[in-house]
Write an enzyme that holds these catalytic residues in place. Sequence first.
Site, mmCIF file in Angstrom:
data_model
loop_
_atom_site.group_PDB
_atom_site.id
_atom_site.type_symbol
_atom_site.label_atom_id
_atom_site.label_comp_id
_atom_site.label_asym_id
_atom_site.label_seq_id
_atom_site.Cartn_x
_atom_site.Cartn_y
_atom_site.Cartn_z
ATOM 1 C CG ASP A 331 -0.380 0.133 2.616
ATOM 2 O OD1 ASP A 331 1.236 0.458 2.529
ATOM 3 O OD2 ASP A 331 -0.667 0.182 3.560
ATOM 4 C CG ASP A 333 1.497 3.179 4.716
ATOM 5 O OD1 ASP A 333 0.406 2.725 5.085
ATOM 6 O OD2 ASP A 333 2.607 2.394 4.403
ATOM 7 C CG ASP A 421 -3.210 2.601 5.040
ATOM 8 O OD1 ASP A 421 -4.567 2.177 4.847
ATOM 9 O OD2 ASP A 421 -2.735 1.667 5.580
HETATM 10 N N1 DCT Z 1 3.039 -0.533 11.673
HETATM 11 C C1 DCT Z 1 3.294 -1.015 12.972
HETATM 12 N N2 DCT Z 1 2.448 -1.995 13.522
HETATM 13 C C2 DCT Z 1 1.525 -2.643 12.991
HETATM 14 C C3 DCT Z 1 1.301 -2.240 11.646
HETATM 15 C C4 DCT Z 1 1.833 -1.050 10.991
HETATM 16 O O1 DCT Z 1 4.279 -0.503 13.534
HETATM 17 N N3 DCT Z 1 0.931 -3.688 13.273
HETATM 18 C C5 DCT Z 1 3.733 0.493 11.197
HETATM 19 C C6 DCT Z 1 5.072 0.261 10.666
HETATM 20 C C7 DCT Z 1 4.798 0.453 9.167
HETATM 21 C C8 DCT Z 1 3.634 1.374 9.071
HETATM 22 O O2 DCT Z 1 2.826 1.267 10.358
HETATM 23 C C9 DCT Z 1 2.762 1.109 7.825
HETATM 24 O O3 DCT Z 1 2.344 -0.407 7.864
HETATM 25 P P1 DCT Z 1 2.347 -1.199 6.608
HETATM 26 O O4 DCT Z 1 2.005 -0.455 5.262
HETATM 27 O O5 DCT Z 1 1.805 -2.663 6.971
HETATM 28 O O6 DCT Z 1 3.845 -1.549 6.385
HETATM 29 P P2 DCT Z 1 4.948 -1.113 5.384
HETATM 30 O O7 DCT Z 1 6.315 -1.180 6.201
HETATM 31 O O8 DCT Z 1 4.615 0.160 4.638
HETATM 32 O O9 DCT Z 1 4.965 -2.343 4.433
HETATM 33 P P3 DCT Z 1 4.506 -2.419 2.809
HETATM 34 O O10 DCT Z 1 5.426 -2.014 1.954
HETATM 35 O O11 DCT Z 1 3.981 -3.867 2.661
HETATM 36 O O12 DCT Z 1 3.094 -1.484 2.886
HETATM 37 MG MG MG Z 2 2.845 0.322 3.652
#
Ligand code: DCT
Ligand code: MG
Length: 497
Positions: A331, A333, A421
């Site tokens: 996604d 963010d 997000d």
């Molecule tokens: N986060 C966290 N604990 C969680 C979920 C999320 O600390 N249970 C934090 C860390 C990363 C950030 O929020 C965004 O989450 P994701 O989009 O799920 O992770 P990402 O590192 O951006 O991985 P991706 O590249 O797959 O989106």
């Molecule tokens: Mg992400």
Amino acid sequence: MYHTPIAPRVRKRSRPTEAGVPRRDEVKFEDVRLYLVERKMGRSRRSFLTQLARSKGFIVEDILSDAVTHVVSEESQASSLWKWLKESAPKNLPNMHVLDISWFTDSMKEGRPVAVETRHLIPDSLPGGSTPTAVAPVSQYACQRRTTTENNNKIITDAFEVLAESYEFNEIEGPCLAFRRAASVLKSLPWAVCSLEATLDLPCLGEHTKAVIDEILQCGRAFEVEKILSDERYQTLKLFTSVFGVGPKTAEKWYRRGLRSFSDVLADHSVQLNRMQQTGFLHYGDISRAVSKAEARALRNIIDEAVHAIAPDAVLALTGGFRRGKEFGHDVDFIVTTTELGKEESLLPRIIRRLTKQGILLYCDYQASTFDMSKLPSYRFEAMDHFAKCFLILRLEGSQVEEGLHIAEGDSRGWRAVRVDLVSPPMDRYAFALLGWSGSRQFERDLRRFARVERHMLLDNHALYDKTKKEFLAATTEKDIFAHLGLEYIEPWQRNA
Ligand code: DCT
Ligand code: MG
């Protein structure tokens, strides 16, 4: 060794260096006394660097006396430098930082002595040489390691992640965390593990993890991992949890009901899909396909345009995996807020209205803020923060992506759906939210664990609380938070733990 010339070499012989403490230049850093090693550096360059440092308020000693705190050298042969240092034999040598020129260059750039990091150190490679300045051991905390997207141990860490996920599906927390920690340690190594002996000094590797490493080193794969990958339950739970809105609990429920495929789920009339899961199935092909960096950039432009049309003082920051420099993500963010405190409250609903009008909002789950500073620090250890946020699916047009859409061959729609997000903290919480949302998950886990165990502090996406002083510690930047925790600053691209 890493050398960065900070200025062209001065060919002319310059005046001999003056007394240790600068005469005209104001001393700004009383506690730091530099000594520049002339060997290899040469006299004129040393003189130039001395004047540069003094002009910036540093004390530069002419003699390697016991007062020196930082020795800076351009010697590429660590053993020859250390031999010379030991022969010069200052009594205080064990307490001095012996640094390569990168520390000096960084300090000149910043205009202050930067924190000494492992990468700056010239380790004592002589036999028996293990001074406090030798290479620091790998920390058990991800927030004390630098982990780029370059993983030198992918075969092993992929295996560990399968094992961790399998334990997670079975709700066995201890080994799940152990494999995640072990994978994270291996990801931080600038070298590939090629023998079990090489892992002797590494933290977080227990007997089970070492047995898996050993098997992979010997056979190229681990039997236990192969077994999981071919296990029907694992495969089905993996498939079901790949749907947006389906977590391990729902996946398990469907599996127990005897469902094994998407068509089983969709044909079963007793399965009630919520709105998120319906959307998950509707856009499954797009959402399960990785989002590219170019697509993330295009989305940033779309959000940026929307946010600034609504609030000219808006602040928009890319966070998550793309902030850490990842090429692909599941996604995109973002953090959005406004400099005027309180104004951020109306921001997300207005952005959502605007995206709806533009016809690009395919799905929206908006959660209003439940943040209340007066309730802190009691919110601890919750999975999600209390800031306003929305989980979106946006329609991204190919024409908006410079390098084109990351879509399957033969897909001629000209657009794709992407998960986005947005989180909207008040501006005075910005640094905490940015740090918390930048990830990686393992980095965040270890930051909090480090704060709790090593510093007796509580860190989350809202604040940092010092339990000893019984007070909140203010921060406007991520660097402030690292400084409060007594940690070297780790850049976002080094947080891929
Ligand atoms: N986060 C966290 N604990 C969680 C979920 C999320 O600390 N249970 C934090 C860390 C990363 C950030 O929020 C965004 O989450 P994701 O989009 O799920 O992770 P990402 O590192 O951006 O991985 P991706 O590249 O797959 O989106
Ligand atoms: Mg992400």
